[in-house]
Design an enzyme around this catalytic site. Structure first.
Site, mmCIF file in Angstrom:
data_model
loop_
_atom_site.group_PDB
_atom_site.id
_atom_site.type_symbol
_atom_site.label_atom_id
_atom_site.label_comp_id
_atom_site.label_asym_id
_atom_site.label_seq_id
_atom_site.Cartn_x
_atom_site.Cartn_y
_atom_site.Cartn_z
ATOM 1 N N TYR A 237 3.439 -6.474 16.996
ATOM 2 C CA TYR A 237 3.716 -5.667 15.802
ATOM 3 C C TYR A 237 4.423 -4.371 16.207
ATOM 4 O O TYR A 237 5.478 -4.017 15.677
ATOM 5 C CB TYR A 237 2.416 -5.355 15.043
ATOM 6 C CG TYR A 237 2.579 -4.206 14.078
ATOM 7 C CD1 TYR A 237 3.324 -4.366 12.908
ATOM 8 C CD2 TYR A 237 2.048 -2.934 14.351
ATOM 9 C CE1 TYR A 237 3.517 -3.297 12.030
ATOM 10 C CE2 TYR A 237 2.241 -1.875 13.489
ATOM 11 C CZ TYR A 237 2.970 -2.051 12.331
ATOM 12 O OH TYR A 237 3.176 -1.001 11.475
ATOM 13 N N PHE B 295 1.826 8.257 11.203
ATOM 14 C CA PHE B 295 0.580 8.245 11.963
ATOM 15 C C PHE B 295 -0.410 7.353 11.192
ATOM 16 O O PHE B 295 -0.069 6.207 10.926
ATOM 17 C CB PHE B 295 0.178 9.685 12.336
ATOM 18 C CG PHE B 295 0.993 10.100 13.542
ATOM 19 C CD1 PHE B 295 2.377 10.263 13.438
ATOM 20 C CD2 PHE B 295 0.428 10.196 14.803
ATOM 21 C CE1 PHE B 295 3.165 10.520 14.571
ATOM 22 C CE2 PHE B 295 1.201 10.458 15.931
ATOM 23 C CZ PHE B 295 2.568 10.619 15.811
ATOM 24 N N ILE C 93 13.211 -10.198 1.882
ATOM 25 C CA ILE C 93 14.324 -9.480 2.530
ATOM 26 C C ILE C 93 15.080 -10.375 3.522
ATOM 27 O O ILE C 93 16.161 -10.028 3.967
ATOM 28 C CB ILE C 93 13.897 -8.171 3.235
ATOM 29 C CG1 ILE C 93 12.853 -8.428 4.315
ATOM 30 C CG2 ILE C 93 13.404 -7.140 2.220
ATOM 31 C CD1 ILE C 93 12.685 -7.271 5.294
ATOM 32 N N SER D 233 6.330 3.620 13.179
ATOM 33 C CA SER D 233 4.918 3.901 13.412
ATOM 34 C C SER D 233 4.736 4.707 14.685
ATOM 35 O O SER D 233 5.516 4.573 15.637
ATOM 36 C CB SER D 233 4.183 2.565 13.548
ATOM 37 O OG SER D 233 2.899 2.759 14.075
ATOM 38 N N TYR E 292 0.823 -1.222 0.000
ATOM 39 C CA TYR E 292 0.000 0.000 0.000
ATOM 40 C C TYR E 292 0.858 1.274 0.000
ATOM 41 O O TYR E 292 0.814 2.074 -0.947
ATOM 42 C CB TYR E 292 -0.927 -0.062 1.213
ATOM 43 C CG TYR E 292 -1.731 1.189 1.487
ATOM 44 C CD1 TYR E 292 -2.448 1.837 0.479
ATOM 45 C CD2 TYR E 292 -1.794 1.717 2.781
ATOM 46 C CE1 TYR E 292 -3.201 2.972 0.754
ATOM 47 C CE2 TYR E 292 -2.545 2.845 3.063
ATOM 48 C CZ TYR E 292 -3.243 3.476 2.042
ATOM 49 O OH TYR E 292 -3.977 4.597 2.318
ATOM 50 N N LYS F 96 8.533 -2.673 15.666
ATOM 51 C CA LYS F 96 8.958 -1.328 15.234
ATOM 52 C C LYS F 96 9.913 -0.714 16.260
ATOM 53 O O LYS F 96 10.935 -0.128 15.918
ATOM 54 C CB LYS F 96 7.730 -0.418 15.054
ATOM 55 C CG LYS F 96 6.778 -0.860 13.947
ATOM 56 C CD LYS F 96 7.435 -0.757 12.587
ATOM 57 C CE LYS F 96 6.593 -1.318 11.481
ATOM 58 N NZ LYS F 96 7.307 -1.521 10.219
HETATM 59 P P1 NAD Z 1 1.594 -3.640 3.061
HETATM 60 O O1 NAD Z 1 1.367 -4.965 3.689
HETATM 61 O O2 NAD Z 1 0.611 -3.163 2.063
HETATM 62 O O3 NAD Z 1 3.044 -3.610 2.377
HETATM 63 C C1 NAD Z 1 4.126 -4.362 2.882
HETATM 64 C C2 NAD Z 1 4.699 -5.156 1.708
HETATM 65 O O4 NAD Z 1 5.818 -5.911 2.155
HETATM 66 C C3 NAD Z 1 3.700 -6.152 1.112
HETATM 67 O O5 NAD Z 1 3.637 -5.933 -0.287
HETATM 68 C C4 NAD Z 1 4.294 -7.525 1.439
HETATM 69 O O6 NAD Z 1 4.038 -8.455 0.411
HETATM 70 C C5 NAD Z 1 5.763 -7.204 1.579
HETATM 71 N N1 NAD Z 1 6.539 -8.060 2.483
HETATM 72 C C6 NAD Z 1 6.234 -8.464 3.747
HETATM 73 N N2 NAD Z 1 7.229 -9.203 4.243
HETATM 74 C C7 NAD Z 1 8.202 -9.266 3.293
HETATM 75 C C8 NAD Z 1 9.471 -9.883 3.228
HETATM 76 N N3 NAD Z 1 9.949 -10.595 4.247
HETATM 77 N N4 NAD Z 1 10.202 -9.749 2.096
HETATM 78 C C9 NAD Z 1 9.726 -9.045 1.044
HETATM 79 N N5 NAD Z 1 8.516 -8.442 1.052
HETATM 80 C C10 NAD Z 1 7.768 -8.557 2.170
HETATM 81 O O7 NAD Z 1 1.754 -2.579 4.240
HETATM 82 P P2 NAD Z 1 1.795 -0.988 4.172
HETATM 83 O O8 NAD Z 1 0.559 -0.486 4.800
HETATM 84 O O9 NAD Z 1 2.175 -0.531 2.834
HETATM 85 O O10 NAD Z 1 2.970 -0.701 5.198
HETATM 86 C C11 NAD Z 1 4.320 -0.542 4.775
HETATM 87 C C12 NAD Z 1 5.210 -0.395 6.000
HETATM 88 O O11 NAD Z 1 4.781 0.719 6.761
HETATM 89 C C13 NAD Z 1 5.158 -1.602 6.936
HETATM 90 O O12 NAD Z 1 6.441 -1.813 7.467
HETATM 91 C C14 NAD Z 1 4.216 -1.144 8.022
HETATM 92 O O13 NAD Z 1 4.457 -1.795 9.243
HETATM 93 C C15 NAD Z 1 4.548 0.332 8.103
HETATM 94 N N6 NAD Z 1 3.452 1.133 8.660
HETATM 95 C C16 NAD Z 1 2.198 1.021 8.112
HETATM 96 C C17 NAD Z 1 1.148 1.747 8.650
HETATM 97 C C18 NAD Z 1 -0.240 1.620 8.087
HETATM 98 O O14 NAD Z 1 -1.192 2.016 8.762
HETATM 99 N N7 NAD Z 1 -0.442 1.102 6.858
HETATM 100 C C19 NAD Z 1 1.377 2.583 9.749
HETATM 101 C C20 NAD Z 1 2.664 2.682 10.280
HETATM 102 C C21 NAD Z 1 3.700 1.933 9.713
#
Ligand code: NAD
Ligand code: UDP
Length: 339
Positions: free
Chosen positions: A150, A179, A60, A125, A12, A154
């Site tokens: 989770y 946020f 990764i 986060s 996303y 972080k």
């Molecule tokens: P998301 O799940 O849409 O994107 C994460 C991507 O990482 C996915 O496409 C998944 O397939 C890939 N992935 C997971 N583990 C992997 C691995 N070991 N190797 C390769 N690819 C891997 O999530 P997002 O909402 O886009 O969030 C992105 C980052 O931001 C994450 O680290 C999340 O914790 C952090 N974050 C998100 C939010 C939120 O509300 N969406 C808030 C704070 C922090």
């Protein structure tokens, strides 16, 4: 800096950041294991930008996958979005979360070091602030007191990055504490596509709007806030994407380790968000009030001064823009990225 490796780049936030980078003429390489995203995202990125990022289906945690990328591309900076992010699932499967997120980050950093890549941007986060003593929070507030595995991943990764910066001054690291990212690309071609029942507020609401869910359950209306519902700092995903460009520019100054909160600085309640979506929808959205959800904090929103002053970051979209774009995405793609 020219070439950016985006881990989790089909997810996303990653996909929106990739669009922003391509529009600004960065070269982008993506690694994603597609555990929570679809390859079709690449077609959408190409449709929006006219460019197709180089994609490696990989993990990764795999040194082999990472080395192949570092050998085949001259990477200047890594943005690490890859990780698992479902709060409830992390309570049920803590080991998977610690292994994927923490071990994954450590392997990535080790392979970066071996390959002479020292610029790193980390998706952290607001959850690292736990239940803040007051709002708005700024970057000097204490971290800790996370309420689920989770959030703890972080927190631990942030600590690892701080230790690394002390031991290895060659590394330049930007920790971004997001946020609440919501919304979608204004084209309606990209957005949030959760698996199963959404855990988060905005995708749940858009699934009610599109008829996939009966009604929104509001988790508690007896909090100590003006309307009784929790307050968060919702930020448009395209603003958040731009924040990463600001971070890349900051790393060019070789700052060591830096930390920024990314939000709008404005707190919105669950009802504020519901009303913004109702405005986009043009009619009421069914809801009922349900019990509080375990682990929710009453209010969390940020001060924006540090990011504005040091990296020139200011969010430009408001919650009505976020609701309009999220609804536009959901209505054009009722089943997300499915054909
Ligand atoms: P998301 O799940 O849409 O994107 C994460 C991507 O990482 C996915 O496409 C998944 O397939 C890939 N992935 C997971 N583990 C992997 C691995 N070991 N190797 C390769 N690819 C891997 O999530 P997002 O909402 O886009 O969030 C992105 C980052 O931001 C994450 O680290 C999340 O914790 C952090 N974050 C998100 C939010 C939120 O509300 N969406 C808030 C704070 C922090
Ligand atoms: N929320 C809700 N119903 C839902 C999902 C979320 O009332 O179906 C509330 C939740 O209690 C919180 C706010 O919406 O007050 C934001 O929740 P979300 O899970 O989106 O973000 P986070 O908890 O990570 O801030």
């Amino acid at each position: 800096m020219k070439t950016i490796l985006v881990t989790g780049g089909t997810g996303y936030i990653g996909s929106h950041t990739v669009v922003e980078l391509l529009n600004l003429n960065y070269e982008v390489v993506i690694i994603d294991n597609l555990s929570n995203s679809k390859e079709m995202v690449l077609d959408r990125i190409e449709k929006i930008t006219g460019k197709r990022p180089k994609f490696y289906k990989g993990d990764i945690r795999s040194r082999e996958d990472l080395n192949k990328i570092f050998k085949e591309n001259k990477i200047d900076c890594v943005i690490n979005f890859a990780g698992l992010k479902a709060v409830g699932e992390s309570v049920r499967m803590p080991l998977e979360y610690y292994e994927n997120n923490i071990y994954g980050a450590v392997v990535l950093l080790e392979e970066m070091k071996k390959n002479g890549v020292f610029n790193f941007i980390f998706s952290s986060s607001a959850t690292v602030y736990g239940d803040p003593a007051s709002v708005p929070v700024d970057e000097t507030f204490p971290t800790g007191g996370t309420t689920n595995p989770y959030g703890t991943t972080k927190l631990f990764i942030e600590r690892i990055l701080q230790d690394l910066a002390v031991a290895e001054p060659e590394f330049n690291i930007c920790i971004l504490r997001y946020f609440n990212p919501i919304g979608a690309h204004p084209s309606g071609l990209m957005g949030e596509d959760p698996n199963g029942i959404p855990n988060n507020l905005a995708p749940y609401i858009t699934q009610v709007m599109v008829g996939k869910r009966e009604k929104l359950n509001i988790f508690g209306d007896d909090y100590d806030t003006p309307d009784g519902t929790c307050i968060r700092d919702y930020i448009h995903v395209c603003d958040l994407a731009y924040g990463h460009v600001c971070a890349i520019k900051k790393l060019e100054e070789k700052p060591g380790v830096v930390v920024y909160n990314l939000g709008t600085g404005k707190g919105s309640s669950v009802f504020d968000i519901l009303h913004a979506f109702e405005k986009a929808y043009g009619k009421p959205i069914p809801y009922s009030v349900a019990p509080r959800r375990a682990g929710d904090v009453t209010a969390n929103y940020t001060k924006v001064d540090k990011a504005a002053k040091e990296i020139g970051f200011t969010a430009k979209y408001n919650i009505e823009d976020m609701a309009r774009d999220a609804w536009n995405w959901q209505k054009n793609n009722p089943n997300g990225y499915e054909e």
